[in-house]
Design a protein around this motif. Sequence first.
Motif, PDB file in Angstrom:
ATOM      1  N   GLN A 175       0.837  -1.190   0.000  1.00 54.89           N
ATOM      2  CA  GLN A 175       0.000   0.000   0.000  1.00 54.89           C
ATOM      3  C   GLN A 175       0.882   1.252   0.000  1.00 54.89           C
ATOM      4  O   GLN A 175       1.019   1.956   0.998  1.00 54.89           O
ATOM      5  N   THR A 176       1.485   1.525  -1.141  1.00 59.40           N
ATOM      6  CA  THR A 176       2.389   2.659  -1.260  1.00 59.40           C
ATOM      7  C   THR A 176       2.559   3.039  -2.724  1.00 59.40           C
ATOM      8  O   THR A 176       2.589   2.161  -3.588  1.00 59.40           O
ATOM      9  N   THR A 180       9.682   1.232  -4.810  1.00 60.64           N
ATOM     10  CA  THR A 180      10.220   0.200  -3.922  1.00 60.64           C
ATOM     11  C   THR A 180      10.095   0.646  -2.477  1.00 60.64           C
ATOM     12  O   THR A 180       9.964   1.841  -2.186  1.00 60.64           O
ATOM     13  N   GLU A 181      10.137  -0.306  -1.596  1.00 59.90           N
ATOM     14  CA  GLU A 181      10.169  -0.053  -0.164  1.00 59.90           C
ATOM     15  C   GLU A 181      11.269  -0.914   0.450  1.00 59.90           C
ATOM     16  O   GLU A 181      11.668  -1.937  -0.121  1.00 59.90           O
ATOM     17  N   ALA A 221       6.019  -3.639  -5.605  1.00 56.86           N
ATOM     18  CA  ALA A 221       4.631  -4.095  -5.708  1.00 56.86           C
ATOM     19  C   ALA A 221       4.519  -5.383  -6.511  1.00 56.86           C
ATOM     20  O   ALA A 221       3.616  -6.195  -6.285  1.00 56.86           O
ATOM     21  N   ALA A 222       5.432  -5.611  -7.438  1.00 61.89           N
ATOM     22  CA  ALA A 222       5.384  -6.816  -8.267  1.00 61.89           C
ATOM     23  C   ALA A 222       5.572  -8.086  -7.457  1.00 61.89           C
ATOM     24  O   ALA A 222       5.296  -9.188  -7.944  1.00 61.89           O
ATOM     25  N   GLN A 223       6.015  -7.938  -6.223  1.00 60.60           N
ATOM     26  CA  GLN A 223       6.268  -9.114  -5.388  1.00 60.60           C
ATOM     27  C   GLN A 223       5.084  -9.485  -4.500  1.00 60.60           C
ATOM     28  O   GLN A 223       5.204 -10.398  -3.679  1.00 60.60           O
ATOM     29  N   ASP A 255      11.269   0.917   6.624  1.00 67.46           N
ATOM     30  CA  ASP A 255      12.214   2.023   6.749  1.00 67.46           C
ATOM     31  C   ASP A 255      11.806   3.246   5.937  1.00 67.46           C
ATOM     32  O   ASP A 255      12.212   4.366   6.257  1.00 67.46           O
ATOM     33  N   THR A 256      11.032   3.030   4.872  1.00 62.57           N
ATOM     34  CA  THR A 256      10.795   4.105   3.907  1.00 62.57           C
ATOM     35  C   THR A 256       9.354   4.614   3.970  1.00 62.57           C
ATOM     36  O   THR A 256       8.613   4.551   3.001  1.00 62.57           O
ATOM     37  N   ALA A 257       8.953   5.133   5.132  1.00 61.24           N
ATOM     38  CA  ALA A 257       7.618   5.723   5.296  1.00 61.24           C
ATOM     39  C   ALA A 257       7.611   7.104   4.621  1.00 61.24           C
ATOM     40  O   ALA A 257       8.669   7.668   4.352  1.00 61.24           O
ATOM     41  N   PRO A 258       6.408   7.692   4.299  1.00 55.66           N
ATOM     42  CA  PRO A 258       5.076   7.167   4.659  1.00 55.66           C
ATOM     43  C   PRO A 258       4.576   6.135   3.653  1.00 55.66           C
ATOM     44  O   PRO A 258       4.566   6.381   2.455  1.00 55.66           O
ATOM     45  N   ALA A 259       4.213   5.015   4.155  1.00 52.97           N
ATOM     46  CA  ALA A 259       3.674   3.908   3.362  1.00 52.97           C
ATOM     47  C   ALA A 259       3.388   2.781   4.336  1.00 52.97           C
ATOM     48  O   ALA A 259       3.780   2.827   5.504  1.00 52.97           O
TER      49      ALA A 259
END
Length: 281
Positions: A175-176, A180-181, A221-223, A255-259
Amino acid sequence: MRGVVLLCVLAACGEVKGPAGSVDAPCTDTDNDTVCDTADTCATGDDRLDGDNDTVANACDRCSGFDDRADADADTVPNGCDNCADADDRIDENMNGIPDGCDLQTRILDLKIVGTNKWRGWHSNVANHQTANDYVIAGDLGTSNYNGYLVFSAAGFTAHSIKSVTLELELELYQTPDATETLSVWDVSTPTATLEADATSIPIYMDLMTGASYGTHTFAAAQVNMTMTIPLAPQAATDLQAKLGQDFALGVHLDTAPAWVRFSMDEVRIQRLVVTYLAAN
């Protein structure tokens, strides 16, 4: 004639005397190396031939080119030919040709489940955690921040030395808007029963993203609906070794908010540890 007899006695008529230079009585020398059989250290070969100078004749050398006397693990296999330098090469209970002390094995540790309750979930800086909530969420959702946790059972697991730990984690929701995250995996000092119980606890929330870092993993998201393989740092192997026979918990933090991302809802998802270890010394 008397001189010939005397000469025969001195030469032992086909037999040799004791070691070179001795005046011992004549003796048998089967391998013709000038050493009597009774004093021969290598009955199948010439005691005088010792290519690696380890005092063991070539024909009886257990480890040619190396000192047979050097055997650090006392397993009768010289260091130079030792297949398993820290353990007894002679022990191979599964008879696969690899000494047990160097026979790397694999074990899967599954998520702990008690009855129908899966020991996984989240803790938030605001929201109240409930035992029945089996969602594993990491990231920012509304005004709340979430860190997830997973508890694995190491009951009945014994190992002399754990070599590696890998987390396999199936992604359920991404949900981002970011391409990548990055997820980080952490040690957990909170007792697992406390972790699983109903609570609103900032210290537990913080525990799931601080302490010893076991590593990070970047995904996209592809994962979604795929299993991510996350090798954990050596510290995870050390910590799991100390938890053998007990529960072992991991914290997950985005680690990579906001998400925010989710790794499970109520359904069964792949969430397990793959452990490589040595069973014996």
